[in-house]
Write a protein that holds these residues in place. Structure first.
Motif, mmCIF file in Angstrom:
data_model
loop_
_atom_site.group_PDB
_atom_site.id
_atom_site.type_symbol
_atom_site.label_atom_id
_atom_site.label_comp_id
_atom_site.label_asym_id
_atom_site.label_seq_id
_atom_site.Cartn_x
_atom_site.Cartn_y
_atom_site.Cartn_z
ATOM 1 N N LEU A 150 -11.339 10.863 1.689
ATOM 2 C CA LEU A 150 -10.319 9.854 1.451
ATOM 3 C C LEU A 150 -9.590 10.104 0.141
ATOM 4 C CD1 LEU A 150 -12.127 6.601 2.558
ATOM 5 C CD2 LEU A 150 -10.211 7.690 3.669
ATOM 6 N N SER A 174 -15.603 2.936 -3.808
ATOM 7 C CA SER A 174 -14.801 2.261 -2.793
ATOM 8 C C SER A 174 -14.000 1.125 -3.427
ATOM 9 C CB SER A 174 -15.718 1.745 -1.678
ATOM 10 O OG SER A 174 -16.859 1.155 -2.228
ATOM 11 N N SER A 175 -13.842 1.216 -4.732
ATOM 12 C CA SER A 175 -13.116 0.148 -5.410
ATOM 13 C C SER A 175 -11.638 0.205 -5.084
ATOM 14 C CB SER A 175 -13.308 0.264 -6.909
ATOM 15 O OG SER A 175 -12.825 1.515 -7.339
ATOM 16 N N SER A 201 -8.799 2.166 -2.252
ATOM 17 C CA SER A 201 -8.572 3.152 -1.213
ATOM 18 C C SER A 201 -7.210 3.751 -1.473
ATOM 19 C CB SER A 201 -8.585 2.494 0.170
ATOM 20 O OG SER A 201 -7.327 1.935 0.448
ATOM 21 N N TYR A 237 -4.890 3.464 0.244
ATOM 22 C CA TYR A 237 -3.883 2.508 0.666
ATOM 23 C C TYR A 237 -3.363 1.655 -0.471
ATOM 24 C CZ TYR A 237 -4.432 3.610 5.500
ATOM 25 O OH TYR A 237 -4.417 4.254 6.690
ATOM 26 N N PRO A 239 0.929 1.191 3.434
ATOM 27 C CA PRO A 239 0.148 1.551 4.607
ATOM 28 C C PRO A 239 0.967 1.583 5.887
ATOM 29 C CG PRO A 239 -0.269 -0.712 3.986
ATOM 30 C CD PRO A 239 0.607 -0.132 2.916
ATOM 31 N N GLN A 289 -6.666 9.184 8.180
ATOM 32 C CA GLN A 289 -7.623 9.119 9.283
ATOM 33 C C GLN A 289 -8.106 10.527 9.660
ATOM 34 O OE1 GLN A 289 -10.074 7.472 12.060
ATOM 35 N NE2 GLN A 289 -9.005 6.415 10.438
ATOM 36 N N ALA A 307 -10.667 11.549 7.105
ATOM 37 C CA ALA A 307 -11.936 10.835 7.276
ATOM 38 C C ALA A 307 -12.684 11.354 8.502
ATOM 39 C CB ALA A 307 -11.680 9.334 7.405
ATOM 40 N N ASP A 321 -20.133 0.905 -3.707
ATOM 41 C CA ASP A 321 -19.609 0.898 -5.067
ATOM 42 C C ASP A 321 -19.719 -0.510 -5.652
ATOM 43 O OD1 ASP A 321 -18.127 1.920 -7.320
ATOM 44 O OD2 ASP A 321 -16.484 0.663 -6.575
ATOM 45 N N ALA A 380 -16.541 -2.541 -6.313
ATOM 46 C CA ALA A 380 -15.935 -3.135 -5.118
ATOM 47 C C ALA A 380 -16.724 -4.355 -4.672
ATOM 48 C CB ALA A 380 -15.881 -2.095 -3.999
#
Lengths: 186, 584
Positions: free
Chosen positions: A4, A11-12, A14, A16, A21, A86, A89, B191, B194
């Motif tokens: 990604l 994952s804080s 993305s 996007y 998006p 996508q 990923a 995370d 998050a």
């Protein structure tokens, strides 16, 4: 996750968060996929693209680390940013895939392709083909009295341009390797 | 030190070392050496199926009811191709399976030999990963890696294709601890930044909802426990997909029922109107979202998933959290508690008030009958008569499946086995046998439709042979009910090929298989008949003759958003537009 384009485990945010998006604008991306060089791995990657309806504009694959059994697959694909994310990923979850890099967004990259052109002709056209080949730094790797085979290396755009010039001069066959790419710097 | 043994022996040894207790399989020429080894030992039980598809569904039932990987052994060619449907089913529903297929000897591969098929080629898109093992020295390590891949990260089916000469040859055995699995280690911890952001959102949300899925079940019983703690402590409403039923108990005070195309009105409306959606291990499937453009338009969406490709695949989320549900929930609870267990109580009370209004619509109401058994009534009675028992339910696919999800309640995870993603008719009977093999003393019921049930009915032979007392509760409407319903709504009541002609006499069929058959068509006698089924110590085929033209409601018509549900027959006129008609 490399897939990604964000730090592994992070994952804080993305991708996007950075882009719209809903942008449906298609763009071309060059992906470098490092895989175990095992039977069927290319079929897995290609099957993913055909099975999920993604495009492949160009694909090259070769072992790059003989001892580590690693191959590098370079794929040029196109799609909206959502589709490209996508694709990355999906590639990332193939078991023998180790790394996925989007060279188009991860800073600048060098892209090169090698092509062979067979041009048949005599007289003025033959001379012109040879002159243009010189301008493009293409080298002659085979020659008969009626034909040349030129070898040319460069960006896909340069090779396209050379093909356009050769066509009226008697181009009868082309072989292209597809793109090999590396990021610039370290 | 590696021990020398034949490839066939390695398979059995590796299964023992992996703690495998049971294998579902069917012998054939290309797996004879492995079957010879199975013959010479008693540690691993082999369940002989009647068709390889049945073996894979049994292994799925076993896996889903235990949390352990299911193991299948079949031969080359047709053995492998028959297993394909089960592989895709397990792939779609993230069920860990390890499937062994025999293959023609290495020197014959590519010659179109007898019972040769390109098994790894055929199953490549049907498995999480697969291997063709051409060297006996690598066989044991590959098997251990296969178990690791099947059960790590997002679980799924894997397949190992073993040529016959590799089974005969001798090589060095590698134990599970020596096998290299380091290169496939999906990240399980989310995370923390998050997760903290999600706590921020939870503290202020006015209309929050938990939307949970099969990922909670797959993460293990600990994850379900954490989910219960989180839901009960926050007081947020919770809904679940078909796959996630049982993770939060149906008797829990925050339970809204299942959501989706045939989900409950209150669940779907709450999804549509929420301002914070917390997706835990679900994947925004099209049965859930309805029309994407109008999916929960006012909400911030958080998504906890172990598979990066699930995030932002269908629905753009504001807060992705990549990790295992159990690990993430543990951290989420920790942070939320440490910050003082805050929720927006006044807003939450108002939100529950709104939900109570939707609940009052009583969306599962149906017209009762004293002359015919309504399928909903049959399930209500089944529920009442099995209440309080530790009960395992499997289903086939169709109307009965949706009614089962609506009318049966699940109090614990791993008690509900249904083909969600692929929608495989013929899943339920073999799956019920797999569950019963794993839990020999439990009550296992397959809620079926007659058409689905016929697709793998040969497995009744397996049930009888292995004394698996599975109860086949067939809601027989002599129709392909869901197909018929769609033809009524979409195709001008032209019921093309959607009736079951020339059905067998199920009671006689039961007798022919050597088990018990019961038929019931009278609502007044239904309780006694169900009790007779439950009391019988052996497999039962229960032919429940139900109303033939009952439709399954509520329903979100294809291409419509959550807030345009139809609740009953009166609302079906023109419910599906031309755009919706192309959807499935």
């Amino acid at each position: 996750m490399a897939a990604l384009n964000i730090k592994k485990g992070s994952s804080s945010h993305s991708a996007y968060d950075l882009r719209d998006p809903h942008a449906q604008v298609e763009s071309s991306h060059t992906l470098a996929v490092l895989v175990d060089n095992e039977a069927g791995v290319l079929a897995r990657v290609i099957g993913l693209f055909s099975g999920r309806g993604y495009n492949i504009d160009s694909l090259t694959v070769a072992e790059v680390d003989h001892k580590g059994h690693r191959s590098r697959i370079t794929i040029v694909t196109r799609g909206s940013l959502a589709v490209i994310d996508q694709i990355k990923a999906q590639l990332g979850r193939i078991v023998p895939v180790h790394e996925v890099h989007d060279l188009t967004v991860e800073g600048r990259a060098v892209e090169r392709e090698l092509a062979l052109f067979k041009v048949a002709g005599t007289g003025e056209k033959r001379v012109e083909a040879l002159r243009l080949a010189d301008i493009f730094r293409a080298s002659v790797v085979d020659s008969t009295l009626e034909s040349f085979v030129f070898e040319i290396t460069g960006t896909p755009e340069k090779i396209d341009a050379f093909a356009d010039l050769m066509r009226p001069l008697g181009l009868i066959d082309v072989a292209r390797t597809g793109v090999a790419a590396l990021s610039r710097g370290v | 030190m590696s021990r020398a043994m034949t490839g066939a022996k390695m398979v059995v040894q590796a299964l023992k070392d992996q703690g495998v207790e049971v294998v579902f399989g069917y012998p054939g020429g290309a797996v004879l050496p492995i079957y010879d080894e199975i013959f010479q030992q008693n540690d691993i039980k082999h369940v002989l199926v009647r068709h390889e598809q049945g073996a894979v569904h049994m292994a799925e039932g076993y896996a889903r009811s235990t949390g352990k990987p299911g193991v299948v052994l079949v031969t080359s060619g047709p053995g492998a191709t028959n297993a394909v449907t089960g592989l895709v089913d397990a792939l779609m529903d993230s069920i860990p399976l390890v499937v062994f297929t025999g293959q023609v000897p290495t020197f014959m591969i590519g010659t179109d030999g007898f019972q040769e098929a390109d098994t790894v080629g055929i199953t490549r898109p049907c498995t999480k990963h697969n291997w063709l093992v051409k060297d006996t020295d690598k066989l044991a390590e590959t098997i251990h890696q296969a178990f690791h891949v099947a059960t790590s990260g997002r679980p799924g089916p894997v397949l190992i294709d073993i040529p016959k000469d590799v089974q005969f040859a001798t090589g060095g055995y590698t134990g599970p601890k020596q096998a290299r699995t380091d290169h496939y280690q999906p990240k399980v911890k989310g995370d923390i930044e998050a997760i903290t952001k999600l706590v921020d959102l939870m503290e202020t949300a006015e209309r929050p909802i938990f939307y949970t899925g099969g990922g909670v079940i797959n993460s293990g019983p600990g994850a379900s426990q954490l989910l219960r703690e989180l839901v009960d402590a926050t007081g947020f409403p919770i809904t679940s997909t078909l796959m996630g039923l049982g993770a939060y108990p149906a008797s829990g005070k925050s339970w809204l029922g299942m959501l989706g195309m045939h989900g409950l009105y209150e669940a779907n409306l709450a999804m549509h109107d929420c301002d914070l959606m917390i997706n835990i291990g679900a994947r925004f499937d099209d049965r859930i979202t309805g029309r994407i453009a109008d999916f929960s338009p006012q909400s911030k969406k958080a998504h906890i998933d172990i598979d990066a490709s699930s995030i932002n695949k269908v629905i753009h989320v504001d807060l992705p959290i990549l990790g295992d549900v159990g690990h993430v929930l543990e951290d989420l609870l920790k942070v939320w508690k440490a910050r003082g267990r805050k929720v927006n109580k006044p807003a939450l009370d108002a939100w529950w008030g709104k939900i109570a209004g939707w609940k009052a619509r009583n969306c599962l109401a149906y017209a009762p009958s004293t002359t015919t058994i309504k399928p909903q009534y049959a399930l209500e009675r089944l529920e009442a008569l099995t209440k309080g028992r530790d009960r395992y339910i499997t289903t086939e696919v169709g109307q009965h499946q949706m009614w089962a999800a609506q009318f049966l309640s699940f109090e614990a995870p791993n008690r509900w086995m249904t083909s969600g993603g692929l929608g495989t008719m013929g899943y339920g009977l073999p799956a019920s046998i797999g569950v019963q093999v794993a839990h020999p003393d439990a009550l296992v019921i397959n809620v079926a439709g007659e058409a689905s049930w016929l697709m793998n009915m040969q497995e009744m032979g397996t049930a009888v042979q292995f004394r698996a007392p599975v109860k086949q509760f067939i809601l027989n409407n002599e129709r392909l009910g869901m197909v018929r319903q769609w033809q009524q709504l979409l195709h001008g009541e032209r019921y093309s090929q959607s009736w079951s002609e020339a059905l067998p006499d199920f009671v006689k069929l039961a007798e022919a298989f050597g088990c018990k058959g019961i038929q019931c068509s009278d609502p007044a006698k239904l309780d006694d008949a169900i009790q007779e089924m439950l009391d019988y110590d052996g497999p039962v085929i229960f032919d429940c003759l139900v109303e033939k033209h009952e439709n399954c409601f509520p329903m979100i018509p294809s291409g419509k958003p959550h807030n345009e549900m139809i609740l009953g027959d009166a609302e079906t006129e023109g419910a599906i537009g031309a755009k919706g008609a192309v959807l499935v």
